[in-house]
Design a protein around this motif. Structure first.
Motif, PDB file in Angstrom:
ATOM      1  N   GLU A  45      68.165  39.436 -11.784  1.00 44.71           N
ATOM      2  CA  GLU A  45      67.949  38.160 -12.115  1.00 44.71           C
ATOM      3  C   GLU A  45      66.973  38.204 -13.642  1.00 44.71           C
ATOM      4  O   GLU A  45      67.153  37.387 -14.524  1.00 44.71           O
ATOM      5  CB  GLU A  45      67.035  37.331 -11.141  1.00 44.71           C
ATOM      6  N   GLU A  49      67.860  36.526 -16.996  1.00 48.14           N
ATOM      7  CA  GLU A  49      67.005  35.543 -17.882  1.00 48.14           C
ATOM      8  C   GLU A  49      66.613  36.206 -19.262  1.00 48.14           C
ATOM      9  O   GLU A  49      66.442  35.496 -20.317  1.00 48.14           O
ATOM     10  CB  GLU A  49      65.778  35.452 -17.040  1.00 48.14           C
ATOM     11  N   ARG A  52      69.532  35.543 -21.415  1.00 44.28           N
ATOM     12  CA  ARG A  52      69.657  34.198 -21.839  1.00 44.28           C
ATOM     13  C   ARG A  52      68.419  33.696 -23.007  1.00 44.28           C
ATOM     14  O   ARG A  52      68.953  32.986 -23.786  1.00 44.28           O
ATOM     15  CB  ARG A  52      69.073  33.326 -20.383  1.00 44.28           C
TER      16      ARG A  52
END
Length: 187
Positions: A45, A49, A52
């Motif tokens: 995760e 992130e 992104r």
């Protein structure tokens, strides 16, 4: 999003089960221990992130570069174009009565220095008239006409720019030009 955890609880319930409980309840603490599977999930995760965020930064950089390129294009279109008209301009400053007045006064003073009686008066008048004529001519010779070229350019951005230049060199109507602080020059 499956998360597994082992929960270790200590406190009142455990103590009651062993028979060591007092009247006062003990503090209950809960400790969550994550498994390797949870650590891998959190790392994945965090990596997603960060990916992104990196993509958002790259996208912002692309937009900024596009804005800069657009500004460069607009600056180019505002300083480049095609000559649509060239005119020779001559500006003359109108002469006022100052030269004639000053010349008349000086001529009258000088004319008054000659002759006697009515001759002196005639010389004063002749000196004043001659001085006025000479003063006017001197003023005219000092006010030579200013000559320059007015170049009209249709800019690539659709605007019209008129430039006053002392010389145009070999510039002709229809030439592509760039405009800078010195005027228009052929591209």
């Amino acid at each position: 999003m499956f998360r597994s955890a082992v929960i270790i609880a200590t406190g009142t319930l455990v103590l009651f089960a062993t028979g060591c409980a007092s009247q006062r309840p003990a503090r209950t603490t809960t400790k969550v221990v994550y498994t390797d599977r949870d650590d891998a999930y959190r790392r994945e995760e965090a990596r997603r992130e960060e990916a992104r965020r990196a993509e958002a930064r790259r996208e912002e950089q692309r937009r900024e570069e596009a804005r800069r390129e657009e500004a460069r294009e607009e600056a180019y279109r505002a300083t480049h174009g095609k000559v649509v008209q060239i005119d020779r301009i001559e500006v003359t400053k109108e002469t006022g009565p100052e030269g004639a007045i000053i010349g008349g006064v000086v001529g009258g003073v000088v004319g008054n220095q000659f002759g006697k009686g009515k001759g002196k008066a005639a010389m004063t008048v002749a000196g004043a008239v001659g001085g006025a004529v000479v003063g006017n001519e001197i003023q005219k010779s000092q006010n030579k006409p200013k000559r320059f070229w007015r170049v009209t350019v249709k800019l690539d951005n659709g605007g019209i720019k008129r430039l006053d230049q002392d010389t145009i060199g070999s510039l002709r109507v229809g030439d592509r030009v760039a405009i800078d602080k010195n005027g228009a020059s052929r591209v």
